[in-house]
Design an enzyme around this catalytic site. Sequence first.
Site, short mmCIF file in Angstrom:
data_model
loop_
_atom_site.label_atom_id
_atom_site.label_comp_id
_atom_site.label_asym_id
_atom_site.label_seq_id
_atom_site.Cartn_x
_atom_site.Cartn_y
_atom_site.Cartn_z
N THR A 48 -7.94 1.35 -6.31
CA THR A 48 -8.62 2.59 -6.65
C THR A 48 -7.64 3.67 -7.08
OG1 THR A 48 -10.32 2.04 -5.01
CG2 THR A 48 -10.28 4.30 -5.82
N THR A 49 -6.60 3.89 -6.27
CA THR A 49 -5.59 4.89 -6.59
C THR A 49 -4.86 4.54 -7.88
OG1 THR A 49 -5.30 5.32 -4.24
CG2 THR A 49 -3.58 6.13 -5.70
N TYR A 139 -11.37 -6.38 -0.16
CA TYR A 139 -11.21 -4.92 -0.20
C TYR A 139 -12.58 -4.28 0.01
CZ TYR A 139 -9.92 -0.38 -2.35
OH TYR A 139 -9.70 0.96 -2.62
N LYS A 170 -9.01 -5.20 3.71
CA LYS A 170 -8.63 -3.79 3.70
C LYS A 170 -9.90 -3.00 3.95
CE LYS A 170 -7.13 0.03 0.80
NZ LYS A 170 -6.99 0.53 -0.57
N THR A 172 -11.66 0.26 3.97
CA THR A 172 -11.65 1.64 3.50
C THR A 172 -13.05 2.22 3.68
OG1 THR A 172 -9.92 1.08 1.91
CG2 THR A 172 -11.07 3.16 1.57
N GLY A 195 -7.90 1.96 5.69
CA GLY A 195 -7.74 2.63 4.40
C GLY A 195 -8.23 4.05 4.30
N SER A 214 -3.32 6.26 -0.15
CA SER A 214 -2.83 7.00 -1.33
C SER A 214 -1.78 8.01 -0.96
CB SER A 214 -4.00 7.72 -2.00
OG SER A 214 -5.05 6.84 -2.32
#
Length: 304
Positions: A48-49, A139, A170, A172, A195, A214
Amino acid sequence: MPPFVLHGLVAAPFTPFHPDQSLNLPQIDRLADHLVANGVAGAFVCGTTGEGTSLTDAERRAVAERWIVASRGRLRIIVHVGHLSLTTSRELAAHAQAAGADAIATCGPFFYPIRQVGQLVAFAAETANAAPNLPFYYYHIPQLTHLGGLSMAEFLREAAPRIPTLRGLKYTHNDLEEYATVLACEGGRFDVPFGRDEILLPALTLGARGAIGSTFNFAAPLYHDLFAAHAGGDLGAARTQQARAAALITLLRRHGGLAAMKEVMRHIGFDCGTARPPLRAFSAAERESLHIGLADWGLPLVAA
């Protein structure tokens, strides 16, 4: 050989662009050195980042290759290969393995709805099996994939026998109750890096051992201190660092999120360009306001 794990800090790096928004691949070399110098353990690229969904497939391969070469074995490189096209996702996974990545990850499809965990497992298995020699992470970012209604503990239980390379996921998401369940799934055998930078401390208290974020790109020392304070039982110091991180993230969100974070990178000497559309441009007025906020917060965070 011990199992592959993502413990400590793993940065989700920005993809650097030139002013015309073409890839600025040489900047990745500097970014890799910067992360190593600040004690970051790995890089989760093209997520995403990293604006992975805004890159062409050729660009994603080029970015992955450059990070693998630039890391020179000093960082663990996890390549996000998620794509709406399952064929393309498999091709990106196979490429990551051939290029020398340390692991791959994929998010769930975020356009056509998935209603059952079994559908998601089948989708993930197809991608993971295209890179049979690499650890695989799912993710989980339901804010963007809209798959928050699916149980991640159930996903892990169903995916384990179908994905031999499954290492974990992950996570998030801000559902700490589910996160605790996922950590405990099958005796805690899965690796579940967290995350959400703004609530890392609660995740650590639940048992998190790694995080992918991030803000680790420019505030790694703060999070190292948070980890150390928690490990040392100094809850007061850990809370202080978490509060500082939350204040920074609130400031960044108020000024455009990803666009603001790229401006922070430029501010500390790493020009990664602007975010690609559909993310909005960063205005001069916003830049001035952000810099005032950063000065009040305490930047510079780390030296370029």
